[in-house]
Motif scaffolding. Structure first.
Motif, PDB file in Angstrom:
ATOM      1  N   ASN A  48       0.909  -1.465   0.152  1.00 30.40           N
ATOM      2  CA  ASN A  48      -0.400  -0.313  -0.200  1.00 30.40           C
ATOM      3  C   ASN A  48       0.708   1.125   0.322  1.00 30.40           C
ATOM      4  O   ASN A  48       0.359   2.712   0.275  1.00 30.40           O
ATOM      5  N   ASN A  49       1.675   0.494   0.096  1.00 30.53           N
ATOM      6  CA  ASN A  49       3.373   2.269  -0.383  1.00 30.53           C
ATOM      7  C   ASN A  49       3.051   2.869  -1.415  1.00 30.53           C
ATOM      8  O   ASN A  49       4.163   1.972  -1.988  1.00 30.53           O
ATOM      9  N   ASP A  50       2.647   3.973  -1.612  1.00 33.85           N
ATOM     10  CA  ASP A  50       3.029   3.724  -3.307  1.00 33.85           C
ATOM     11  C   ASP A  50       4.477   4.971  -3.027  1.00 33.85           C
ATOM     12  O   ASP A  50       5.258   4.407  -4.893  1.00 33.85           O
ATOM     13  N   TYR A  51       5.101   5.047  -2.222  1.00 27.26           N
ATOM     14  CA  TYR A  51       6.280   5.724  -2.640  1.00 27.26           C
ATOM     15  C   TYR A  51       7.270   4.981  -2.768  1.00 27.26           C
ATOM     16  O   TYR A  51       9.004   5.220  -3.233  1.00 27.26           O
ATOM     17  N   ALA A  52       7.506   3.509  -1.775  1.00 28.25           N
ATOM     18  CA  ALA A  52       8.770   1.937  -1.722  1.00 28.25           C
ATOM     19  C   ALA A  52       7.679   1.265  -3.325  1.00 28.25           C
ATOM     20  O   ALA A  52       8.885   1.113  -3.410  1.00 28.25           O
ATOM     21  N   GLN A  53       7.009   1.325  -3.176  1.00 36.19           N
ATOM     22  CA  GLN A  53       6.665   0.784  -5.047  1.00 36.19           C
ATOM     23  C   GLN A  53       7.249   2.017  -6.410  1.00 36.19           C
ATOM     24  O   GLN A  53       7.915   0.917  -6.980  1.00 36.19           O
ATOM     25  N   GLU A  54       6.836   3.335  -6.183  1.00 32.14           N
ATOM     26  CA  GLU A  54       7.877   3.797  -7.242  1.00 32.14           C
ATOM     27  C   GLU A  54       9.446   3.289  -6.499  1.00 32.14           C
ATOM     28  O   GLU A  54      10.205   3.725  -7.849  1.00 32.14           O
ATOM     29  N   TYR A  55       9.905   3.105  -5.359  1.00 29.08           N
ATOM     30  CA  TYR A  55      11.686   3.224  -5.772  1.00 29.08           C
ATOM     31  C   TYR A  55      12.059   2.418  -6.425  1.00 29.08           C
ATOM     32  O   TYR A  55      13.342   1.593  -6.899  1.00 29.08           O
ATOM     33  N   PHE A  56      11.392   0.872  -6.205  1.00 31.06           N
ATOM     34  CA  PHE A  56      11.673  -0.007  -6.792  1.00 31.06           C
ATOM     35  C   PHE A  56      11.336   0.240  -8.310  1.00 31.06           C
ATOM     36  O   PHE A  56      12.280  -0.508  -9.627  1.00 31.06           O
ATOM     37  N   TYR A  57      10.183   0.410  -8.476  1.00 32.82           N
ATOM     38  CA  TYR A  57       9.805   0.758 -10.196  1.00 32.82           C
ATOM     39  C   TYR A  57      11.364   1.452 -10.936  1.00 32.82           C
ATOM     40  O   TYR A  57      11.224   1.017 -12.727  1.00 32.82           O
ATOM     41  N   ASN A  58      12.066   3.064  -9.759  1.00 35.66           N
ATOM     42  CA  ASN A  58      12.523   3.415 -10.679  1.00 35.66           C
ATOM     43  C   ASN A  58      14.074   2.460 -10.710  1.00 35.66           C
ATOM     44  O   ASN A  58      15.123   2.960 -12.017  1.00 35.66           O
ATOM     45  N   LYS A  59      14.034   1.558 -10.399  1.00 31.81           N
ATOM     46  CA  LYS A  59      15.655   0.699  -9.367  1.00 31.81           C
ATOM     47  C   LYS A  59      15.198  -0.581 -11.213  1.00 31.81           C
ATOM     48  O   LYS A  59      15.707  -1.331 -10.938  1.00 31.81           O
ATOM     49  N   GLY A  60      14.160  -0.759 -11.595  1.00 33.56           N
ATOM     50  CA  GLY A  60      13.545  -1.748 -12.535  1.00 33.56           C
ATOM     51  C   GLY A  60      13.374  -2.684 -12.118  1.00 33.56           C
ATOM     52  O   GLY A  60      13.107  -3.982 -12.919  1.00 33.56           O
ATOM     53  N   MET A  61      12.586  -2.624 -10.650  1.00 35.75           N
ATOM     54  CA  MET A  61      12.490  -4.196 -10.469  1.00 35.75           C
ATOM     55  C   MET A  61      10.868  -4.228  -9.981  1.00 35.75           C
ATOM     56  O   MET A  61      10.308  -3.521  -9.826  1.00 35.75           O
ATOM     57  N   ASP A  62      10.602  -5.017  -9.467  1.00 34.03           N
ATOM     58  CA  ASP A  62       8.498  -5.640  -9.309  1.00 34.03           C
ATOM     59  C   ASP A  62       8.998  -5.836  -8.375  1.00 34.03           C
ATOM     60  O   ASP A  62       9.305  -6.752  -7.633  1.00 34.03           O
TER      61      ASP A  62
END
Length: 162
Positions: free
Chosen positions: A61-75
């Motif tokens: 539920n944490n969009d900021y943490a999900q964005e962190y992984f997205y920026n690193k190319g991770m799911d």
């Protein structure tokens, strides 16, 4: 004839009084049922609100943490699975999970039983040796395909209740 009409009048009056009293009882019962339903609905809404607030500290539920992984190319779903698997793999150690800084008690090792990923850096895990329970706050680092690196930040151990 007069007596018959009088008896019919009295009989109809009694039926009307009975109908009135009976209707009022039914209406009061339905009103009480509505009040009870509203009370239970409020309790349900409050518990749902509480439940949704408790899930706010969760990677899912944490969009900021999900964005962190997205920026690193991770799911982030694969990260959750990897971290869970890596922590559970450490439970295979005979001396107990090395992330838990307590030695065996009564010959029983401490093992992690439940894991919750808070964000892109922290994990909260529940551990137990079957008799004593505790929680540990971990910092984790994902390094490519290598096993996840963990750092124990703090722990809490609850007193045995039995």
């Amino acid at each position: 004839m007069k007596n018959t009409i009088l008896y019919l009048f009295i009989f109809s009056l009694l039926i009307n009084i009975f109908q009135y009293v009976n209707s009022n009882k039914i209406l009061d019962a339905k009103e009480q049922q509505i009040l009870n339903s509203k009370k239970y609905l409020k309790i349900s809404r409050d518990s749902l609100k509480s439940f949704s607030e408790n899930n706010s500290f969760d990677l899912k539920n944490n969009d900021y943490a999900q964005e962190y992984f997205y920026n690193k190319g991770m799911d982030y779903n694969k990260i959750i699975e990897k971290v869970n698997n890596d922590i559970n793999a450490l439970n295979a150690n005979k001396a107990g999970n090395p992330l838990i800084p307590y030695d065996m008690i009564d010959g029983k090792a401490f093992l992690v039983s439940r894991i919750k990923m808070v964000n892109h850096r922290w994990v909260i895990a529940e551990f137990s040796n079957g008799k004593i329970w505790g929680e540990v706050l971990l910092k984790y680092f994902i390094v490519g395909d290598k096993p996840t690196e963990f750092e124990t930040i703090d722990t809490v151990l609850f007193e045995a209740t039995l």
